[in-house]
Design a protein around this motif. Structure first.
Motif, PDB file in Angstrom:
ATOM      1  N   LYS A  87       1.230  -1.235  -0.219  1.00 40.47           N
ATOM      2  CA  LYS A  87       0.324   0.299   0.102  1.00 40.47           C
ATOM      3  C   LYS A  87       1.045   1.203   0.244  1.00 40.47           C
ATOM      4  O   LYS A  87       2.013   1.418   0.640  1.00 40.47           O
ATOM      5  CB  LYS A  87      -1.163   0.027   1.380  1.00 40.47           C
ATOM      6  CG  LYS A  87      -2.020   1.579   0.984  1.00 40.47           C
ATOM      7  CD  LYS A  87      -2.675   0.607   2.794  1.00 40.47           C
ATOM      8  CE  LYS A  87      -3.740   2.334   2.795  1.00 40.47           C
ATOM      9  NZ  LYS A  87      -4.333   2.845   3.449  1.00 40.47           N
ATOM     10  N   ARG A  88       0.057   2.257  -0.749  1.00 41.85           N
ATOM     11  CA  ARG A  88       1.216   3.597  -1.056  1.00 41.85           C
ATOM     12  C   ARG A  88       0.204   4.317  -0.259  1.00 41.85           C
ATOM     13  O   ARG A  88      -0.786   4.682  -0.801  1.00 41.85           O
ATOM     14  CB  ARG A  88       1.818   3.763  -3.040  1.00 41.85           C
ATOM     15  CG  ARG A  88       2.655   2.646  -2.656  1.00 41.85           C
ATOM     16  CD  ARG A  88       2.612   3.309  -4.347  1.00 41.85           C
ATOM     17  NE  ARG A  88       3.563   2.008  -5.152  1.00 41.85           N
ATOM     18  CZ  ARG A  88       2.990   1.023  -5.745  1.00 41.85           C
ATOM     19  NH1 ARG A  88       1.895   0.733  -5.423  1.00 41.85           N
ATOM     20  NH2 ARG A  88       4.304  -0.073  -5.676  1.00 41.85           N
ATOM     21  N   ARG A  89       0.290   4.940   1.018  1.00 41.43           N
ATOM     22  CA  ARG A  89      -0.627   6.063   2.027  1.00 41.43           C
ATOM     23  C   ARG A  89      -0.354   7.525   1.016  1.00 41.43           C
ATOM     24  O   ARG A  89       0.192   7.821  -0.418  1.00 41.43           O
ATOM     25  CB  ARG A  89       0.496   6.711   2.544  1.00 41.43           C
ATOM     26  CG  ARG A  89       0.646   4.979   4.118  1.00 41.43           C
ATOM     27  CD  ARG A  89       1.452   5.749   5.043  1.00 41.43           C
ATOM     28  NE  ARG A  89       2.559   7.381   5.167  1.00 41.43           N
ATOM     29  CZ  ARG A  89       2.693   7.987   5.595  1.00 41.43           C
ATOM     30  NH1 ARG A  89       1.908   8.003   7.355  1.00 41.43           N
ATOM     31  NH2 ARG A  89       3.717   8.588   5.313  1.00 41.43           N
ATOM     32  N   ARG A  90      -1.806   7.605   0.827  1.00 42.94           N
ATOM     33  CA  ARG A  90      -2.646   8.551   0.344  1.00 42.94           C
ATOM     34  C   ARG A  90      -2.228   9.060  -1.033  1.00 42.94           C
ATOM     35  O   ARG A  90      -2.384   9.610  -1.488  1.00 42.94           O
ATOM     36  CB  ARG A  90      -1.773  10.152   0.807  1.00 42.94           C
ATOM     37  CG  ARG A  90      -2.060  10.416   2.252  1.00 42.94           C
ATOM     38  CD  ARG A  90      -1.107  11.498   2.974  1.00 42.94           C
ATOM     39  NE  ARG A  90       0.271  11.670   2.852  1.00 42.94           N
ATOM     40  CZ  ARG A  90       0.926  11.074   3.342  1.00 42.94           C
ATOM     41  NH1 ARG A  90       0.249  10.267   4.376  1.00 42.94           N
ATOM     42  NH2 ARG A  90       1.781  10.592   3.420  1.00 42.94           N
ATOM     43  N   LYS A  91      -2.214   7.756  -1.677  1.00 44.21           N
ATOM     44  CA  LYS A  91      -1.440   7.580  -3.196  1.00 44.21           C
ATOM     45  C   LYS A  91      -2.922   6.587  -4.221  1.00 44.21           C
ATOM     46  O   LYS A  91      -3.231   6.044  -4.830  1.00 44.21           O
ATOM     47  CB  LYS A  91      -0.520   7.424  -3.642  1.00 44.21           C
ATOM     48  CG  LYS A  91       0.472   7.511  -2.906  1.00 44.21           C
ATOM     49  CD  LYS A  91       0.894   9.230  -3.769  1.00 44.21           C
ATOM     50  CE  LYS A  91       2.798   8.962  -3.216  1.00 44.21           C
ATOM     51  NZ  LYS A  91       2.369  10.722  -2.912  1.00 44.21           N
ATOM     52  N   ASN A  92      -3.854   6.471  -3.134  1.00 43.14           N
ATOM     53  CA  ASN A  92      -5.153   5.128  -3.588  1.00 43.14           C
ATOM     54  C   ASN A  92      -4.539   4.411  -3.770  1.00 43.14           C
ATOM     55  O   ASN A  92      -4.835   3.887  -5.425  1.00 43.14           O
ATOM     56  CB  ASN A  92      -6.224   6.078  -4.703  1.00 43.14           C
ATOM     57  CG  ASN A  92      -7.704   5.028  -4.563  1.00 43.14           C
ATOM     58  OD1 ASN A  92      -7.924   4.891  -4.102  1.00 43.14           O
ATOM     59  ND2 ASN A  92      -7.643   5.913  -5.312  1.00 43.14           N
ATOM     60  N   SER A  93      -3.546   3.534  -3.818  1.00 45.31           N
ATOM     61  CA  SER A  93      -2.651   2.015  -4.752  1.00 45.31           C
ATOM     62  C   SER A  93      -2.561   2.116  -2.777  1.00 45.31           C
ATOM     63  O   SER A  93      -2.208   1.661  -2.742  1.00 45.31           O
ATOM     64  CB  SER A  93      -0.983   3.227  -4.600  1.00 45.31           C
ATOM     65  OG  SER A  93      -0.832   2.008  -5.939  1.00 45.31           O
ATOM     66  N   ARG A  94      -2.948   0.466  -4.058  1.00 47.73           N
ATOM     67  CA  ARG A  94      -2.752  -0.795  -3.554  1.00 47.73           C
ATOM     68  C   ARG A  94      -2.774  -1.831  -4.170  1.00 47.73           C
ATOM     69  O   ARG A  94      -3.677  -2.100  -4.660  1.00 47.73           O
ATOM     70  CB  ARG A  94      -3.567  -0.422  -2.178  1.00 47.73           C
ATOM     71  CG  ARG A  94      -4.894  -1.159  -2.439  1.00 47.73           C
ATOM     72  CD  ARG A  94      -6.157  -1.094  -1.332  1.00 47.73           C
ATOM     73  NE  ARG A  94      -7.082  -0.793  -1.210  1.00 47.73           N
ATOM     74  CZ  ARG A  94      -8.268  -0.767  -0.189  1.00 47.73           C
ATOM     75  NH1 ARG A  94      -7.599  -0.538   1.209  1.00 47.73           N
ATOM     76  NH2 ARG A  94      -9.430  -0.598  -0.678  1.00 47.73           N
TER      77      ARG A  94
END
Length: 161
Positions: A76-83
């Motif tokens: 998960k990448r925080r605050r990137k809407n990426s997981r």
């Protein structure tokens, strides 16, 4: 007597009658496989291999092929809407070490016989009736479904706006 073997990139210390789970190897259940990469043969006079002991093998019986526990890889990448979530299960072979062989010897122990299930004995006067298949079930005819009348009021209300 013990041996250190290498298979699937890992090393295992084994003695006869050990049961271990290793990465999947070829071999049917119940057959004897030979593991050739023996690094150390221990006992009264241990023999160290350079890198392996010449003429030494380990005979093992294949007990089962199965899959290991589920491993989840979650990134998960925080605050990137990426997981990303991915998972896998390792293929595993369960082995029983039968013997440790040196001097190019062949395995002397064959696969162990499987235990058979014992059926309960029938009583003397009772004879087991032959199993009959049940007759095929016929699909019951269903009455045709009635169509619901179209909702004119909803369509009428939309067109008036």
């Amino acid at each position: 007597m013990f041996a250190v073997i290498k298979t699937g990139g890992r090393q295992y210390r084994v003695v006869p009658d050990d049961v271990l789970e290793i990465g999947k190897i070829a071999g049917d259940v119940g057959t004897i496989v030979q593991l050739g990469e023996v690094l150390v043969v221990g006992g009264d006079t241990p023999v160290l291999g350079t890198p392996t002991v010449a003429g030494a093998t380990v005979a093992a019986e294949v007990l089962d092929h199965k899959r290991g526990p589920k491993v989840i890889a979650f990134k998960k990448r925080r605050r990137k809407n990426s997981r990303r979530k991915r998972g896998y299960r390792d293929e595993i072979t369960v082995l029983r070490i039968t013997e440790i062989l040196t001097d190019n010897a062949k395995p002397s122990i064959g696969p162990r016989p499987k235990k058979e299930k014992v059926a309960a004995p029938a009583a003397e006067g009772d004879e087991a009736p032959a199993k009959k298949k049940a007759p095929a079930k016929k699909a019951a005819a269903k009455p045709a479904a009635k169509k619901a009348p179209a909702k004119k009021a909803a369509a009428k209300g939309k067109s008036e706006k």
